[in-house]
Write a protein that holds these residues in place. Structure first.
Motif, PDB file in Angstrom:
ATOM      1  N   TYR A  99     -50.111  26.863  18.937  1.00 25.70           N
ATOM      2  CA  TYR A  99     -49.499  25.597  18.991  1.00 25.70           C
ATOM      3  C   TYR A  99     -48.221  25.363  19.129  1.00 25.70           C
ATOM      4  CZ  TYR A  99     -48.635  20.949  17.004  1.00 25.70           C
ATOM      5  OH  TYR A  99     -48.409  19.417  16.834  1.00 25.70           O
ATOM      6  N   LEU A 100     -47.327  26.162  18.657  1.00 23.85           N
ATOM      7  CA  LEU A 100     -45.698  26.200  18.973  1.00 23.85           C
ATOM      8  C   LEU A 100     -45.663  26.388  20.341  1.00 23.85           C
ATOM      9  CD1 LEU A 100     -44.626  28.055  15.723  1.00 23.85           C
ATOM     10  CD2 LEU A 100     -44.281  25.583  16.250  1.00 23.85           C
ATOM     11  N   ARG A 101     -46.319  27.490  21.126  1.00 26.09           N
ATOM     12  CA  ARG A 101     -45.886  27.753  22.578  1.00 26.09           C
ATOM     13  C   ARG A 101     -46.317  26.476  23.212  1.00 26.09           C
ATOM     14  NH1 ARG A 101     -49.617  30.710  23.085  1.00 26.09           N
ATOM     15  NH2 ARG A 101     -50.761  29.573  24.528  1.00 26.09           N
ATOM     16  N   ARG A 102     -47.363  25.963  23.186  1.00 30.00           N
ATOM     17  CA  ARG A 102     -47.998  24.865  23.907  1.00 30.00           C
ATOM     18  C   ARG A 102     -47.185  23.764  23.827  1.00 30.00           C
ATOM     19  NH1 ARG A 102     -53.345  23.815  22.115  1.00 30.00           N
ATOM     20  NH2 ARG A 102     -53.648  22.904  24.215  1.00 30.00           N
ATOM     21  N   LEU A 103     -46.129  23.427  22.787  1.00 33.76           N
ATOM     22  CA  LEU A 103     -45.297  22.437  22.767  1.00 33.76           C
ATOM     23  C   LEU A 103     -44.307  22.485  23.889  1.00 33.76           C
ATOM     24  CD1 LEU A 103     -44.527  22.063  19.026  1.00 33.76           C
ATOM     25  CD2 LEU A 103     -46.215  20.529  20.229  1.00 33.76           C
ATOM     26  N   GLY A 104     -44.080  23.538  24.284  1.00 33.31           N
ATOM     27  CA  GLY A 104     -42.983  23.481  25.546  1.00 33.31           C
ATOM     28  C   GLY A 104     -41.579  23.278  25.025  1.00 33.31           C
ATOM     29  N   GLN A 110     -40.563  18.437  11.206  1.00 36.89           N
ATOM     30  CA  GLN A 110     -40.436  19.292   9.836  1.00 36.89           C
ATOM     31  C   GLN A 110     -41.848  19.249   9.029  1.00 36.89           C
ATOM     32  OE1 GLN A 110     -37.752  21.095   9.148  1.00 36.89           O
ATOM     33  NE2 GLN A 110     -39.286  22.006   7.959  1.00 36.89           N
ATOM     34  N   GLN A 111     -42.561  18.316   9.155  1.00 32.41           N
ATOM     35  CA  GLN A 111     -43.785  18.496   8.724  1.00 32.41           C
ATOM     36  C   GLN A 111     -44.835  19.548   9.175  1.00 32.41           C
ATOM     37  OE1 GLN A 111     -46.031  14.596   8.160  1.00 32.41           O
ATOM     38  NE2 GLN A 111     -47.812  15.627   7.646  1.00 32.41           N
ATOM     39  N   THR A 112     -44.754  19.561  10.473  1.00 35.05           N
ATOM     40  CA  THR A 112     -45.605  20.493  11.134  1.00 35.05           C
ATOM     41  C   THR A 112     -45.103  22.009  10.929  1.00 35.05           C
ATOM     42  OG1 THR A 112     -46.131  18.974  13.079  1.00 35.05           O
ATOM     43  CG2 THR A 112     -46.042  21.532  13.699  1.00 35.05           C
ATOM     44  N   LEU A 113     -43.896  22.255  10.687  1.00 36.24           N
ATOM     45  CA  LEU A 113     -43.321  23.588  10.460  1.00 36.24           C
ATOM     46  C   LEU A 113     -43.722  23.875   9.053  1.00 36.24           C
ATOM     47  CD1 LEU A 113     -39.962  23.439  12.293  1.00 36.24           C
ATOM     48  CD2 LEU A 113     -41.768  24.619  12.777  1.00 36.24           C
ATOM     49  N   SER A 114     -43.803  22.943   7.912  1.00 37.43           N
ATOM     50  CA  SER A 114     -44.080  22.902   6.737  1.00 37.43           C
ATOM     51  C   SER A 114     -45.409  23.232   6.589  1.00 37.43           C
ATOM     52  CB  SER A 114     -43.501  21.853   5.952  1.00 37.43           C
ATOM     53  OG  SER A 114     -42.254  21.573   5.951  1.00 37.43           O
ATOM     54  N   GLU A 115     -46.350  22.659   7.540  1.00 40.75           N
ATOM     55  CA  GLU A 115     -47.505  23.011   7.436  1.00 40.75           C
ATOM     56  C   GLU A 115     -48.080  24.372   7.922  1.00 40.75           C
ATOM     57  OE1 GLU A 115     -49.373  18.372   7.559  1.00 40.75           O
ATOM     58  OE2 GLU A 115     -49.360  19.627   9.665  1.00 40.75           O
ATOM     59  N   ILE A 116     -47.470  24.716   8.808  1.00 39.72           N
ATOM     60  CA  ILE A 116     -47.585  26.110   9.489  1.00 39.72           C
ATOM     61  C   ILE A 116     -47.127  27.175   8.593  1.00 39.72           C
ATOM     62  CG2 ILE A 116     -46.892  27.650  11.501  1.00 39.72           C
ATOM     63  CD1 ILE A 116     -47.089  25.126  13.296  1.00 39.72           C
ATOM     64  N   ILE A 120     -49.412  30.326   6.965  1.00 39.04           N
ATOM     65  CA  ILE A 120     -49.247  31.557   6.839  1.00 39.04           C
ATOM     66  C   ILE A 120     -48.955  32.251   5.592  1.00 39.04           C
ATOM     67  CG2 ILE A 120     -47.504  33.506   7.953  1.00 39.04           C
ATOM     68  CD1 ILE A 120     -49.358  32.129   9.932  1.00 39.04           C
ATOM     69  N   GLU A 121     -47.795  31.559   4.967  1.00 42.35           N
ATOM     70  CA  GLU A 121     -47.386  32.309   3.466  1.00 42.35           C
ATOM     71  C   GLU A 121     -48.356  32.027   2.332  1.00 42.35           C
ATOM     72  OE1 GLU A 121     -42.738  31.094   4.346  1.00 42.35           O
ATOM     73  OE2 GLU A 121     -43.664  29.790   2.555  1.00 42.35           O
ATOM     74  N   GLY A 188     -38.887  34.173  16.434  1.00 44.35           N
ATOM     75  CA  GLY A 188     -38.125  34.778  15.314  1.00 44.35           C
ATOM     76  C   GLY A 188     -38.434  33.815  14.073  1.00 44.35           C
ATOM     77  N   TRP A 189     -38.912  32.665  14.195  1.00 41.43           N
ATOM     78  CA  TRP A 189     -39.225  31.787  13.046  1.00 41.43           C
ATOM     79  C   TRP A 189     -40.383  32.256  12.361  1.00 41.43           C
ATOM     80  CZ3 TRP A 189     -43.460  28.601  11.890  1.00 41.43           C
ATOM     81  CH2 TRP A 189     -43.235  27.776  10.795  1.00 41.43           C
ATOM     82  N   LEU A 190     -41.420  32.459  13.548  1.00 42.08           N
ATOM     83  CA  LEU A 190     -42.998  32.969  12.896  1.00 42.08           C
ATOM     84  C   LEU A 190     -42.822  34.154  12.288  1.00 42.08           C
ATOM     85  CD1 LEU A 190     -45.858  32.150  13.103  1.00 42.08           C
ATOM     86  CD2 LEU A 190     -45.939  33.368  15.304  1.00 42.08           C
ATOM     87  N   LEU A 191     -42.151  35.303  12.927  1.00 41.56           N
ATOM     88  CA  LEU A 191     -42.024  36.541  12.324  1.00 41.56           C
ATOM     89  C   LEU A 191     -41.440  36.469  10.911  1.00 41.56           C
ATOM     90  CD1 LEU A 191     -41.337  38.679  15.285  1.00 41.56           C
ATOM     91  CD2 LEU A 191     -43.251  38.958  14.053  1.00 41.56           C
TER      92      LEU A 191
END
Length: 291
Positions: A99-104, A110-116, A120-121, A188-191
């Motif tokens: 999803y993140l890569r395809r955003l280009g 911020q809601q998307t990042l919180s959901e992702i 993971i967590e 970096g954020w994902l790892l």
């Protein structure tokens, strides 16, 4: 000569005799006044190296793979390229990365990042359903094989039923670590998010919060833990009355994966057994250079 801790202090009369010993040890002496002080370099930090691994004989399925990211060498069980297990939640990292890569160049909210992060967590299944659908469903798993150059990965009826070999799971981990999966902006954020997976095998409270911090990470030396990114997958599947468990751990120099199935308790005691097997594999592969 007086030995003090890691220091060798040589008085001038003995200087010639021990200077040669310093060269044999690969030490470059430092001159201070009339004394010559030789410091031995500290040993390298612990790592994982290929070696023999044993596991309980009554597992219905078992395989593991270790990919050395420095050399590209793959090692592991003899069946690492052939045995398939359902990925369960281990594939959630790909759903996030795809999803993140395809955003280009578009920045996620911020809601998307919180959901992702929750996906993971906390291994939040509802968020996995959402981003699997946003990624195109089965097409997302097909991209996983293409983008990460996997050779034995098969889409299923949902994200959790994706099937993957231990060797492909290790390649998947490399794809995440080297920025291919999520792209340079978000890797970096994902790892880092994977380093903050939380909860024990007891924390199976709902489909929105499931504890996933166990397994390989429990078999590593304490010094390695903070830099280790993980994502496990686990489900007791009633259709075959077995636990399906996968462990994935990513470090700068290696990726380790363990896959298994076994019959047993449907409670956290059964999940703990799988967690212990993953930890045992890691423990058997740890190489700590002698001081």
């Amino acid at each position: 000569m007086v030995a003090v801790g890691a220091l060798i202090v040589v008085v001038p009369a003995a200087r010639t005799r021990l200077a040669g010993a310093g060269r044999v040890l690969g030490i470059s002496p430092a001159v201070t006044g009339n004394a010559r002080i030789a410091m031995q370099a500290p040993p390298p930090p612990p790592t994982l190296l290929a070696g023999p691994v044993t596991a309980p004989a009554d597992l219905s399925l078992f395989g593991w793979a270790l990919l050395d990211l420095r050399t590209g060498t793959m090692s592991g069980s003899a069946n690492r390229e052939t045995v398939l297990n359902t990925t369960e939640s281990m594939v959630k990292v790909w759903l996030a990365a795809d999803y993140l890569r395809r955003l280009g160049s578009q920045r996620p909210t911020q809601q998307t990042l919180s959901e992702i992060a929750l996906m993971i967590e906390d291994s939040n299944d509802l968020m996995a359903d959402k981003y699997y659908n946003l990624d195109g469903g089965p097409a997302a798993i097909q991209r996983l094989s293409t983008v990460c150059k996997l050779t034995h990965t098969v889409p299923g009826q949902s994200w959790s039923y994706t099937r993957m070999t231990p060797a492909d799971a290790a390649r998947y981990g490399r794809c995440v670590e080297d920025s291919t999966a999520a792209g340079p902006t978000w890797t970096g954020w994902l790892l880092d998010t994977m380093r903050h997976v939380r909860g024990t095998v007891q924390d199976q409270t709902s489909e929105t919060r499931q504890g996933g911090r166990w397994g390989i990470i429990d078999g590593l030396p304490a010094s390695m833990v903070p830099a280790t990114a993980i994502k496990n997958g686990w489900t007791y599947i009633y259709a075959d009355a077995r636990w399906h468990i996968d462990c994935l751990a990513i470090q700068r120099d290696w990726v380790l994966t363990v896959e298994m199935q076994f019959a047993g308790s449907q409670t956290s005691a059964g999940l703990q057994r799988g967690a212990d097997v993953c930890a045992s594999v890691a423990r058997q592969l740890v190489y700590a250079p002698a001081v």
